[in-house]
Scaffold this motif. Structure first.
Motif, short mmCIF file in Angstrom:
data_model
loop_
_atom_site.label_atom_id
_atom_site.label_comp_id
_atom_site.label_asym_id
_atom_site.label_seq_id
_atom_site.Cartn_x
_atom_site.Cartn_y
_atom_site.Cartn_z
N GLN A 115 -33.29 -48.57 -3.95
CA GLN A 115 -33.55 -50.00 -3.85
C GLN A 115 -35.05 -50.27 -3.74
OE1 GLN A 115 -31.20 -51.63 -0.62
NE2 GLN A 115 -29.39 -50.45 -1.20
N ASN A 116 -35.74 -49.42 -2.97
CA ASN A 116 -37.19 -49.57 -2.83
C ASN A 116 -37.90 -49.33 -4.16
OD1 ASN A 116 -39.66 -49.92 -1.41
ND2 ASN A 116 -39.89 -47.70 -1.28
N LEU A 117 -37.45 -48.31 -4.89
CA LEU A 117 -38.04 -48.03 -6.21
C LEU A 117 -37.85 -49.20 -7.17
CD1 LEU A 117 -37.08 -44.30 -6.95
CD2 LEU A 117 -39.35 -45.21 -6.59
N MET A 118 -36.64 -49.77 -7.17
CA MET A 118 -36.35 -50.86 -8.10
C MET A 118 -37.16 -52.11 -7.76
SD MET A 118 -34.14 -49.44 -10.12
CE MET A 118 -33.42 -50.80 -11.00
N GLU A 119 -37.45 -52.32 -6.47
CA GLU A 119 -38.16 -53.53 -6.06
C GLU A 119 -39.68 -53.37 -6.11
OE1 GLU A 119 -36.76 -54.59 -2.23
OE2 GLU A 119 -34.68 -54.94 -2.89
N ASN A 120 -40.18 -52.24 -5.56
CA ASN A 120 -41.63 -52.08 -5.40
C ASN A 120 -42.29 -51.23 -6.48
OD1 ASN A 120 -41.45 -53.55 -2.98
ND2 ASN A 120 -40.95 -51.69 -1.82
N HIS A 121 -41.51 -50.52 -7.26
CA HIS A 121 -42.05 -49.67 -8.34
C HIS A 121 -43.05 -48.65 -7.80
CE1 HIS A 121 -41.24 -53.17 -11.40
NE2 HIS A 121 -40.14 -52.76 -10.76
N ALA A 122 -42.80 -48.12 -6.61
CA ALA A 122 -43.73 -47.18 -5.98
C ALA A 122 -43.10 -45.80 -5.89
CB ALA A 122 -44.12 -47.68 -4.59
N VAL A 123 -43.95 -44.77 -5.77
CA VAL A 123 -43.48 -43.40 -5.64
C VAL A 123 -42.81 -43.23 -4.27
CG1 VAL A 123 -44.17 -40.97 -5.51
CG2 VAL A 123 -45.25 -42.50 -7.17
N PHE A 124 -41.62 -42.61 -4.26
CA PHE A 124 -40.90 -42.36 -3.02
C PHE A 124 -41.18 -40.93 -2.55
CE2 PHE A 124 -37.12 -40.24 -1.25
CZ PHE A 124 -37.03 -40.90 -0.04
N VAL A 125 -41.48 -40.79 -1.24
CA VAL A 125 -41.70 -39.49 -0.63
C VAL A 125 -40.70 -39.32 0.51
CG1 VAL A 125 -43.35 -37.96 0.49
CG2 VAL A 125 -44.15 -39.64 -1.17
N ASN A 126 -39.90 -38.28 0.46
CA ASN A 126 -38.87 -38.05 1.46
C ASN A 126 -39.50 -37.43 2.72
OD1 ASN A 126 -36.49 -37.69 2.83
ND2 ASN A 126 -35.60 -36.23 1.38
N LYS A 127 -40.27 -38.23 3.44
CA LYS A 127 -40.99 -37.73 4.60
C LYS A 127 -40.04 -37.36 5.74
CE LYS A 127 -45.10 -40.48 3.56
NZ LYS A 127 -46.03 -41.54 4.05
N GLU A 128 -38.91 -38.04 5.83
CA GLU A 128 -37.96 -37.78 6.91
C GLU A 128 -36.96 -36.68 6.55
OE1 GLU A 128 -36.15 -41.47 7.82
OE2 GLU A 128 -38.02 -42.43 8.47
N LEU A 129 -37.12 -36.10 5.36
CA LEU A 129 -36.27 -35.00 4.90
C LEU A 129 -34.79 -35.37 4.98
CD1 LEU A 129 -38.12 -31.97 6.55
CD2 LEU A 129 -38.42 -32.92 4.26
N VAL A 130 -34.47 -36.54 4.43
CA VAL A 130 -33.09 -37.00 4.40
C VAL A 130 -32.28 -36.13 3.45
CG1 VAL A 130 -31.57 -38.96 3.92
CG2 VAL A 130 -33.85 -39.34 4.91
N LYS A 131 -31.10 -35.72 3.88
CA LYS A 131 -30.25 -34.84 3.08
C LYS A 131 -29.74 -35.57 1.84
CE LYS A 131 -26.27 -31.75 3.50
NZ LYS A 131 -25.16 -31.30 4.38
#
Length: 699
Positions: free
Chosen positions: A520-536
């Motif tokens: 959802q964040n990618l579709m709205e903000n068009h920004a690179v996502f980084v899994n900092k919280e190491l979500v499974k």
């Protein structure tokens, strides 16, 4: 005609690398056996030209021996250049002549020649990459005729003993060291090349080493120089070197020693004695020639001056005791003095003046004059003064011209020295520039490397771009596990388009955007996502591919190593997705402009030519993924035309499925579909009134 055919049948070989003293012996052997033999040590461009013009298939590279230690500064770079050239010219075989010092002794922690070890590993790795066989031929110390004063321990010892110089001293008195005669070494190399040995390691040697004491006895036995090692005048020389086992070479090549060790040393000793004597005589002759030429050069002006004086005396006698010619009324001595002055300068002009005065006075006395009375006659004094003026004037011009010439030559020498210094500085700067260029080009984020990686994105086929996007991202970010998801037409789901790496096999084939906050964040903000919280079950990195300000696909990266969790990687991914987005924009514009040519009018059914291109793109994707099944369904077109078929398929097949015209009908391609999915799709098609048959391939 027959000669040309024979020449075409000749095999060809080229020698390069370090210059060995036995290279001419190797050339004579190859030429004797009807080979075309070439040598090139310095210029890489000349070597490239030889390889291309003569189509040489075999290359022998000689690793520099210890006497060429200075060459080893750039030896590895030179080796890399030669191997690159061998790959460029599609060599059939490379033979790397190494040293025994590249092999570690049992009692040592490492080999004596570390650079040779590195070079051997380099050529082995290059051979696997280039798919060109490399044979490593290791030699112990080679001795024999044609060797110079620095060609190994044997040559050093023999030359030093003749010239009464300090002998080399062996550091190790116990460890044996092997010595191979040059004729045997050359024959072994020839046998390896002529028999086409590929991908082997061959050791050539006697198999029986000599300790330091045995070496001294061997030298003294042949040279008849008893007690040569009893003196304390020594220079340090490393004696350590492993003795090679040569059974493999004997078995593979049928190679055997032809020369006894003592007989071989006799031939070497004879050559070195003759060489030293010949050099001594040549040096003596050179000194004599230089001395004679210098004396001759100094003597010539005086000889010519003496001959000129005799000539003037003869002319004076012929003119009845006067130096003045009765017809021209000119004193011929002026010509004599002027010629000497102009040719040789002031010194010879003054000598010619003195000789002319003597001739003039003697001629005057012969006509009845007296010496004392002549000194009071103004005409005589004026005449002699004219001699002096002529000598001084012509000598001055000659010396001035000579001084000017010497000045020009001095300036020329200075210019050459400055030019040499500037050339050395330029070459040094060029060398530094080349090294820096190689460092820059070979770095992971260099423009040259990035350009070579992203070049495959220069395409107008969307399917091909998706294939290349995965490969490009993997190379730029140095990752193995990548999945590309395409946004569905409804905008609610992402469907997996391309995947790479074992970790992506476990990832879902489709994702609902509502279920994943990062999507959802990618579709709205068009920004690179980084899994900092190491979500499974979430990618480590993800970035959108955008077209006309809408996300059309998402690149997901899994399994990042610890050092890759950096802002640098995020920036690289961002730049990469922008490049992919630009390529997709071009492809979509092309697809829109070529709509009528790509598809059957009014439908989404691909024309035959475009359908074949799509099949090739899917084949490339299968090579990329490995486990990429594609189901092929042939459509029964009975009572159907293209428009009605397209209408029935509009809501039955997926967006990533394709319909196209083949050679024998219309086909539906179902990418990434196994047997169950194929059966389900057939049932849905049957419900829509479209009958299909599963095929193995599009025919």
């Amino acid at each position: 005609m027959a000669v040309n055919q024979i020449n075409r049948l000749k095999q060809k070989v080229i020698l390069t690398g370090g210059r060995a003293f036995w290279d001419e012996q190797l050339e004579r052997l190859f030429v004797k056996e009807n080979w075309e033999y070439f040598r090139e040590y310095g210029n890489l461009e000349k070597m490239r030209e030889k390889l291309r013009i003569h189509n040489i298939s075999n290359l022998i590279y000689v690793w520099p021996a210890e006497r060429q230690a200075a060459e080893r500064i750039d030896a590895l770079q030179r080796l890399a250049d030669i191997l690159s050239l061998a790959y460029e010219c599609e060599m059939k075989a490379v033979y790397f002549v190494s040293t025994a010092a590249a092999v570690k002794r049992e009692s040592a922690k490492r080999a004596e020649d570390g650079m040779a070890v590195v070079a051997e590993q380099a050529v082995k790795t290059w051979s696997e990459w280039a798919d060109i066989p490399v044979t490593i031929i290791r030699l112990p110390e080679v001795y024999g005729p044609d060797s110079g004063p620095k060609d190994g321990l044997v040559a050093r010892t023999l030359y030093a003993s003749i010239k009464k110089e300090a002998l080399p001293r062996m550091d190790d008195e116990i460890t044996p060291r092997d010595f191979l005669y040059s004729a045997d070494a050359v024959y072994g190399i020839y046998r390896a090349v002529s028999r086409g040995c590929h991908g082997q390691e061959l050791n050539l040697g006697t198999g029986k080493g000599l300790t330091a004491g045995a070496f001294a006895d061997w030298i003294e036995d042949v040279t008849d120089l008893p007690g040569m090692y009893e003196t304390s005048d020594f220079k340090t020389f490393p004696y350590v070197q492993p003795v090679l086992e040569c059974k493999t070479a004997q078995h593979e090549l049928g190679w055997q020693l032809k020369y006894d060790r003592k007989e071989a040393l006799v031939q070497t000793w004879k050559y070195i004695q003759e060489k030293v004597e010949a050099d001594r005589l040549e040096a003596q002759n050179r000194v004599k020639n230089i001395g004679w030429r210098a004396g001759y050069k100094k003597l010539i002006p005086y000889a010519e001056n003496f001959v000129g004086a005799l000539l003037m005396a003869g002319i004076t006698y012929w003119q009845h005791g006067t130096t003045i010619n009765p017809q021209t009324q000119m004193d011929v001595n002026y010509v004599y003095i002027g010629a000497m002055g102009l040719l040789y300068g002031k010194r010879q002009a003054l000598i010619a003046m003195m000789a002319s005065i003597v001739i003039f006075v003697v001629a005057s006395l012969a006509r009845g004059g007296e010496l004392i009375s002549l000194s009071y006659v103004p005409e005589i004094i004026l005449h002699i003064t004219a001699y002096l003026f002529t000598a001084a004037l012509t000598g001055y011009f000659s010396d001035a011209r000579r001084f000017e010439k010497e000045s020009v030559e001095w300036q020329k020498r200075q210019y050459i020295e400055r030019q040499g210094a500037l050339r050395d500085l330029y070459e040094e700067t060029l060398s530094v520039k080349d090294k820096l260029y190689r460092q820059i080009v070979n770095t992971d984020d260099s423009i040259g490397r990035l350009y070579s990686i992203i070049k495959p994105l220069d395409s107008v086929e969307p399917e091909n771009i998706f294939n290349q996007a995965a490969a490009v991202t993997a190379r730029i970010l140095n990752v193995d596990n990548i999945a590309i998801y395409v946004v569905g037409a409804d905008g609610y789901y992402l469907r997996q388009k391309v995947r790479m790496g074992k970790m992506t096999n476990a990832q879902p084939r489709s994702l609902r955007i509502k279920d994943h906050s990062y999507l959802q964040n990618l579709m709205e903000n068009h920004a690179v996502f980084v899994n900092k919280e190491l979500v499974k079950d979430t990618p480590d990195l993800a970035a959108p591919i955008i077209h006309q300000d809408k996300v059309i696909a998402v690149i997901a990266i899994y399994g990042l190593s610890f050092e890759q969790w950096s802002l640098y990687q995020q920036n690289l991914l961002s730049i990469t997705t922008r490049l992919i987005s630009a390529s997709m924009a071009r492809a979509y514009r092309y697809e829109r402009d070529m709509q009528e040519k790509r598809f059957v009018a009014g439908t989404r059914i691909l024309q035959a030519g475009e359908f074949n291109k799509l099949i090739k793109d899917l084949e490339n994707r299968r090579k990329l993924q490995g486990d990429f099944p594609v189901a092929v369904l042939k459509v029964d077109m009975t009572n159907l035309d293209y428009a009605s078929l397209d209408a029935r398929l509009s809501h039955v097949i997926r967006n990533e499925d394709f319909v196209g015209i083949g050679s024998h009908g219309v086909y539906i391609l179902l990418p990434d579909a196994d047997g169950d999915v194929t059966t389900m799709v057939q049932e849905r098609l049957q419900g829509a009134g479209v009958a299909t048959v599963v095929c193995e391939a599009v025919d």
